[in-house]
Design an enzyme around this catalytic site. Structure first.
Site, short mmCIF file in Angstrom:
data_model
loop_
_atom_site.label_atom_id
_atom_site.label_comp_id
_atom_site.label_asym_id
_atom_site.label_seq_id
_atom_site.Cartn_x
_atom_site.Cartn_y
_atom_site.Cartn_z
N LYS A 164 -20.82 17.82 7.51
CA LYS A 164 -19.73 18.23 8.40
C LYS A 164 -19.40 17.14 9.42
O LYS A 164 -18.24 17.02 9.83
CB LYS A 164 -20.12 19.53 9.13
CG LYS A 164 -18.99 20.12 9.96
CD LYS A 164 -17.79 20.47 9.10
CE LYS A 164 -16.67 21.07 9.91
NZ LYS A 164 -15.47 21.32 9.10
N SER A 205 0.83 -1.20 0.00
CA SER A 205 0.00 0.00 0.00
C SER A 205 0.87 1.26 0.00
O SER A 205 1.58 1.52 -0.96
CB SER A 205 -0.98 -0.04 1.17
OG SER A 205 -2.15 0.68 0.86
#
Length: 285
Positions: free
Chosen positions: A150, A98
């Site tokens: 949010k 990764s």
């Protein structure tokens, strides 16, 4: 005294007269928590070697499961700049997956062991959900926010379809950046990279077949390749950056340095745990 002074400055004692080959380690989780300090140290080491006019080749030794996206990209970009000035070869250790692969593909040449675990091209983001637990404990969380997304990923409520679509869009966009970096670094078609960009882990042998690795071998094979690419002759002298001086000081100070190293290792382990905070990661699971 001169040998000790050289070690403190960051260079291995020059007991040989061969060409100097720099070595930079990228180990453990990349970025996040206490590991953020390590990322900044790596960037400084790369810059130091880039400015060393007498150093012609550098080996980037990667042994990492990956980590945060931003830190992986920072190191990747700095390695690319280094490769414009020096011969740069990557040596994959036990694990270069990764984000570890993201850093590796910045090197023009990559050497991996047949059993190295690499690949894991993908992005992951995880969120704990403690809503039921909070209700059992009688805990209620009130949220005041400026936009409907949010608090997407808020652990005190279930994720809505809109929240999920929002985060999925983020990880897909980040995956596109990952695929592009691998394709450019390895000179592969993006479609070929996407075919293996499903998070799967590859062995070094499989990675070579897929075009992610140039040759199979160990760390010293990578040093030899760097020497050849730089057209150097003689037995190379490995040069480590200043922050790696502990390996020589430990011989001078014995158990005291070992105790300090153990304390640092504990802090790094805590930082790795911190890196599991909500966010997006190039991280092998």
């Amino acid at each position: 005294l001169l040998l000790a002074f050289g070690a403190v400055r960051g260079e291995s004692p020059r007991l040989g007269s061969g060409p100097r080959v720099g070595v930079i380690d990228v180990k453990g989780t990349i970025g996040g928590g206490a590991d953020r300090d390590e990322t900044e140290d790596i960037l400084k080491r790369i810059r130091r070697f880039a400015e060393d006019g007498d150093l012609k080749a550098v080996v980037i030794r990667v042994d990492s499961p990956g980590g945060s996206v931003g830190a992986s990209q920072e190191i990747h970009d700095e390695v690319k700049r280094l490769a414009q000035k020096k011969v740069v070869v990557c040596s994959m250790g036990n694990l270069a997956a990764s984000g570890g692969l993201y850093v590796s593909v910045a090197c023009p040449k990559i050497v991996a062991n047949p059993g190295t675990l690499t690949g894991s091209i993908g992005v992951i983001s995880q969120f704990p959900n403690v809503k039921d637990l909070a209700e059992k404990l009688g805990v209620k969380v009130e949220t005041v926010k400026t936009g409907k997304l949010k608090d997407a990923g808020n652990p005190f409520r279930d994720m809505t379809p809109e929240d999920r679509a929002y985060w999925q869009g983020l990880v897909e966009n980040t995956l596109g950046q990952f695929v592009k970096a691998v394709a450019e670094g390895r000179k592969l078609d993006e479609a070929k990279v996407r075919a293996i960009a499903d998070g799967r882990v590859l062995t070094g042998a499989q990675a070579k077949e897929a075009g992610l690795v140039d040759q199979l071998g160990n760390f010293y094979d990578a040093v030899e390749l760097a020497k050849q690419e730089a057209k150097l002759s003689g037995e190379p002298v490995l040069v480590y950056p200043p922050d790696e001086r502990g390996r020589f000081l430990e011989q001078l100070m014995g158990g005291a340095a070992g105790a300090v190293a153990d304390a640092v290792a504990t802090r790094v382990a805590q930082g790795a745990a911190d890196a599991r905070q909500p966010g997006v990661y190039f991280l092998a699971r």
